[in-house]
Design an enzyme around this catalytic site. Structure first.
Site, short mmCIF file in Angstrom:
data_model
loop_
_atom_site.label_atom_id
_atom_site.label_comp_id
_atom_site.label_asym_id
_atom_site.label_seq_id
_atom_site.Cartn_x
_atom_site.Cartn_y
_atom_site.Cartn_z
N GLU A 1 1.01 -1.25 0.08
CA GLU A 1 -0.09 -0.18 -0.15
C GLU A 1 1.01 1.20 0.00
OE1 GLU A 1 -3.24 0.09 3.11
OE2 GLU A 1 -4.15 -1.58 2.10
N GLU B 1 -5.54 -8.49 0.73
CA GLU B 1 -6.23 -8.25 2.22
C GLU B 1 -7.68 -8.01 1.96
OE1 GLU B 1 -4.58 -4.88 4.41
OE2 GLU B 1 -2.29 -5.77 3.97
C1 GBH Z 1 -4.54 -2.03 5.35
O1 GBH Z 1 -4.83 -0.78 5.02
C2 GBH Z 1 -3.52 -2.24 6.08
O2 GBH Z 1 -2.65 -2.83 4.90
C3 GBH Z 1 -3.33 -3.11 7.10
O3 GBH Z 1 -1.68 -3.13 7.77
C4 GBH Z 1 -4.21 -2.58 8.02
O4 GBH Z 1 -4.19 -3.23 9.37
C5 GBH Z 1 -5.68 -3.10 7.40
O5 GBH Z 1 -5.76 -2.30 6.17
C6 GBH Z 1 -6.85 -2.47 8.20
O6 GBH Z 1 -6.82 -1.15 8.38
O7 GBH Z 1 -8.85 6.56 10.05
O8 GBH Z 1 -10.30 7.61 8.67
O9 GBH Z 1 -8.04 8.25 8.77
C7 GBH Z 1 -6.24 -0.31 4.28
C8 GBH Z 1 -5.95 1.25 4.23
C9 GBH Z 1 -5.73 3.42 4.61
C10 GBH Z 1 -7.50 2.07 5.55
C11 GBH Z 1 -5.80 4.25 5.97
C12 GBH Z 1 -7.54 3.07 6.77
C13 GBH Z 1 -7.24 5.27 7.67
C14 GBH Z 1 -8.46 5.93 7.61
N1 GBH Z 1 -6.12 1.97 5.02
N2 GBH Z 1 -7.37 4.24 6.72
S1 GBH Z 1 -8.71 7.15 8.79
#
Ligand code: GBH
Length: 454
Positions: free
Chosen positions: A173, A359
């Site tokens: 990512e 994922e």
């Molecule tokens: C993935 O990211 C990751 O690869 C993994 O490590 C993680 O544990 C998993 O998903 C679950 O989150 O809180 O509103 O600011 C997924 C993409 C990008 C989703 C950042 C959450 C934060 C949103 N992520 N996003 S916010």
């Protein structure tokens, strides 16, 4: 029994791999063992106010010590594949120079254990734990970091391929660690550098990916498969009118222009460069060739969808209504169509030979009943619907060859600390007890029938 044929009416091809995913900093703990250096996530999580409840990955799931039991758990669940990541500072404590001799011992033991139990290892080489020493020299703003990454990845892939690992991903990512780490500062290293610098450092990250693809191929035993894991915005056409479906394809390309599109096409779209004006990254044609080094597989992480429709100029992203259903994480709307349209549009636009869903999963307010069960029916619903949509993608020609649920275990959920649980297995952080949730039973039964009743 008629044999299931790839992309045939049965949907899930024979030989499809069912797995689960984790990442080093989220599960390992043991942050001071074996000479491991500090990563930017150690620094960030130990900075007050950065992570919910002041949580850190110091102990996490203690996977570093409990991996043998956890592999047994995977085996009992019927998992056929396991995606883990290597912590760069375990191997090069300060990011570059001479590797620590014992740095890969843990991963070699893990790989042996997986093989002994018939589980195929999939190795991500960079899931965000950049050595702090490299951040001190500018991190992804310093082009040297891309070269150090490639040296590290070439070394690790060489060693682990000789231990029998056949599947490598250069990175997890890019969008997330670039935009959150350097764009809004909610992830490590917690910077907000502005649009111009963000575009340039994203280019450096893409270079790190491309150089690593080349290094992995140069140093590995023959037959390894190289890819990357990205979380593209997954545009879903609001209606099934052909112009909305076309709009979704345009959106897939443009919304991911700095990441998947650049990597799979070897160019930045005109729209992306025009939108950034003077802030557009500087690059050479040679660099774009490196960035787009051919891949064997594309790993796609899908959690949620973005609805789009056709509009003058191409497409329009529709707003998410405030009452749209979501999981325990507000960003994670329940919109399983990403698992159909995501792989389908990637296939139509770029024709990858192999796609893995690296994922997919959700958070839930998991609690244990007095009888010691975790009845996460919300997650069962989420997974069943996502998997049904994935089957639809395969029917429509997407070359999806495997699926990894996020995550095997509840774990350190980055800025949310331990407050959000994504596991199909519950972890009691007081005593490290593992309890498979109802969703683990659902997943096991689904694997046993290779998705027959999805
Ligand atoms: C993935 O990211 C990751 O690869 C993994 O490590 C993680 O544990 C998993 O998903 C679950 O989150 O809180 O509103 O600011 C997924 C993409 C990008 C989703 C950042 C959450 C934060 C949103 N992520 N996003 S916010």
């Amino acid at each position: 029994e008629k044999p299931s044929e790839p992309h045939g009416p049965d949907g899930i091809p024979a030989g499809f791999l069912w797995g689960a995913a984790t990442a080093s900093y989220q599960v390992e703990g043991a942050v001071h063992e074996g000479g491991r250096g500090a990563s930017i996530w150690d620094t960030f999580s130990h900075t007050p106010g950065k992570v919910q409840n002041g949580d850190t990955g110091d102990v996490a799931d203690d996977f570093f010590h409990r991996y043998r039991d956890d592999v047994q758990l995977m085996k009992r669940m019927g998992l056929q594949a396991f995606r883990f990541s290597v912590a760069w500072p375990r191997v090069f404590p300060s990011g570059s120079g001479t590797p620590l001799v014992q740095g890969l011992d843990f991963y070699k033991k893990l790989v042996d254990e997986l093989h002994a139990n018939g589980i195929e290892p999939f190795c991500t080489l960079y899931h965000w734990d950049l050595p702090q020493a490299l951040q001190d020299n500018g991190g992804w703003e310093n082009p040297d970091t891309a070269r150090h990454l490639a040296d590290y990845e070439g070394y690790v892939a060489g060693e682990l391929s000789r231990a029998g690992v056949r599947h490598f991903f250069t990175m997890n990512e890019i969008r997330t660690f670039a935009e959150l780490g350097y764009g809004n500062g909610t992830h490590a290293p917690g910077l907000a550098v502005g649009r111009k610098r963000l575009a340039q450092l994203t280019h450096t990250i893409l270079m790190g990916h491309g150089l690593s693809v080349q290094a992995i191929r140069a140093h590995s035993a023959t037959g390894v498969r190289v890819g990357l894991c990205e979380n593209p915005v997954a545009p879903v056409p609001a209606t099934l009118e052909p112009e909305d479906v076309r709009a979704a394809a345009l959106a897939m390309r443009e919304e991911n222009a700095a990441y998947l599109t650049a990597i799979l096409e070897g160019r930045y779209t005109e729209k992306y460069l025009r939108r950034l004006e003077d802030d557009a990254p500087r690059f050479t044609a040679d660099e774009m060739r490196t960035i787009s080094s051919p891949l064997d597989a594309v790993g796609l992480n899908f959690y949620t969808s973005t609805y789009v429709r056709s509009a003058p100029g191409g497409y329009e992203v529709l707003p998410t209504p405030s009452d749209f259903p979501h999981t325990a994480s507000t960003w994670l709307t329940v919109s399983p169509e990403c698992m159909h349209w995501g792989p389908r549009l990637v296939q139509e636009l770029w024709q990858p030979k192999t796609i893995y869903i690296t994922e997919n999963g959700c958070s839930a307010a998991d609690t244990m009943t007095s009888r010691g069960e975790v009845l996460d029916t919300g997650r069962v619903m989420y997974l069943r619907n996502c998997l049904g949509q994935m089957r639809q993608a395969i029917r429509n020609g997407a070359a999806v060859k495997g699926y990894f649920v996020w995550s095997l275990l509840d774990n350190f959920e980055w800025a949310d600390g331990y407050s959000k649980r994504f596991g199909v297995v519950y972890v009691d952080y007081g005593n490290q007890t593992r309890t498979p949730k109802l969703s683990a039973q659902f997943y096991s039964s689904m694997i046993a029938s290779n998705g027959a009743d999805l």
